[in-house]
Enzyme design. Structure first.
Site, PDB file in Angstrom:
ATOM      1  N   PHE A  40       0.970  -1.060  -0.020  1.00  0.00           N
ATOM      2  CA  PHE A  40       0.044  -0.173   0.141  1.00  0.00           C
ATOM      3  C   PHE A  40       0.895   1.316   0.068  1.00  0.00           C
ATOM      4  CE2 PHE A  40      -2.760   3.165   2.228  1.00  0.00           C
ATOM      5  CZ  PHE A  40      -3.613   3.222   1.328  1.00  0.00           C
ATOM      6  N   PHE A  41       2.067   1.110   0.746  1.00  0.00           N
ATOM      7  CA  PHE A  41       3.061   2.065   0.630  1.00  0.00           C
ATOM      8  C   PHE A  41       4.346   1.340   0.187  1.00  0.00           C
ATOM      9  CE2 PHE A  41       0.396   3.496   4.249  1.00  0.00           C
ATOM     10  CZ  PHE A  41      -0.190   4.555   3.716  1.00  0.00           C
ATOM     11  N   ALA A 108      -9.302  13.383   6.167  1.00  0.00           N
ATOM     12  CA  ALA A 108      -8.065  13.375   5.431  1.00  0.00           C
ATOM     13  C   ALA A 108      -8.033  12.503   4.342  1.00  0.00           C
ATOM     14  CB  ALA A 108      -6.908  12.855   6.264  1.00  0.00           C
ATOM     15  N   GLY A 147      12.415  13.579   7.900  1.00  0.00           N
ATOM     16  CA  GLY A 147      13.675  12.632   8.078  1.00  0.00           C
ATOM     17  C   GLY A 147      13.486  11.154   7.704  1.00  0.00           C
ATOM     18  N   GLU A 174     -12.121   0.464   0.583  1.00  0.00           N
ATOM     19  CA  GLU A 174     -10.804   0.750   1.514  1.00  0.00           C
ATOM     20  C   GLU A 174     -11.052   0.356   2.840  1.00  0.00           C
ATOM     21  OE1 GLU A 174     -10.214   5.102   0.869  1.00  0.00           O
ATOM     22  OE2 GLU A 174     -10.246   4.823  -1.400  1.00  0.00           O
TER      23      GLU A 174
END
Length: 220
Positions: A40-41, A108, A147, A174
């Site tokens: 997914f990422f 979001a 970072g 989802e």
């Protein structure tokens, strides 16, 4: 105490260096981007060199980066009723939270390639909260964790009519299970001060709203 390795700067020089970045993307040599995981990422291992403030170049630096699409967040606020609309859902990154992995947050969503962030904010308000935005005010654009993560968030306040808003929303495809809460601003602020609203979007948006709330209410 040892002497500083660099000469002191006067105030004007400091202001220039802070206002205008000394280095840019051209001052980084990206030697390799290696994909470690794609789901997914995406997780990448990045090898790079960069220019140094005292001159010259760094040695090779290796960092793992969580590569995400950019996102929007929108705090829904009803100035006529002085209420905010927050959504509650389980968050995989907070499974070890000592209180609960279910978090209260602004609406979001992630931005697809080529999408306008403002349109994503309006769409997510309907999908997650069943709420149409009357006016959208852009607050900030920021990196939550530069970072370690590539994501940049555009944060809004959306002025809404909160009458009839509530219930459970989200998209089945989802795997979303989202409870909608409509809270008086002062109650929500108490939750923030008690540590219940413990995510960056909430903290940034609520501090903006606390400053601008009176002027927003005067406009109605």
């Amino acid at each position: 105490m040892s002497d500083s390795p660099t000469a002191p700067h006067d105030g004007a020089a400091d202001r220039v260096s802070v206002t205008t970045p000394r280095f840019a993307a051209a001052d980084v040599e990206r030697q390799q981007d290696e994909c470690l995981f794609q789901g997914f990422f995406r997780l990448e291992r990045r090898t790079l060199r960069h220019r140094l403030f005292q001159g010259g170049w760094s040695d090779a630096v290796v960092r793992e980066v969580h590569v995400r699409r950019d996102a929007v967040g929108v705090l829904l606020y009803d100035p006529g009723r002085d209420t905010v609309v927050l959504v509650e859902q389980i968050r995989a990154g907070a499974l070890d939270d000592p209180l609960s992995p279910w978090k209260l947050e602004p609406v979001a969503g992630l931005i697809e390639t080529g999408e306008d962030p403002a349109e994503v904010a309006r769409r997510e308000a309907i999908e997650e909260a069943g709420c149409e935005i009357d006016e959208l005010i852009e607050l900030h654009s920021y990196y939550p964790s530069p970072g370690a993560c590539s994501e940049r968030v555009t944060l809004y306040c959306g002025l809404v009519d909160s009458r009839g808003v509530g219930g459970v929303h989200g998209l089945d495809e989802e795997h979303e299970d989202i409870q909608v809460h409509v809270l008086p601003f002062l109650k929500a602020w108490e939750l923030l001060e008690a540590g219940r609203l413990d995510n960056a979007m909430c903290l940034i948006a609520f501090h903006w709203l606390s400053r601008e709330r009176a002027s927003l209410r005067a406009r109605r």
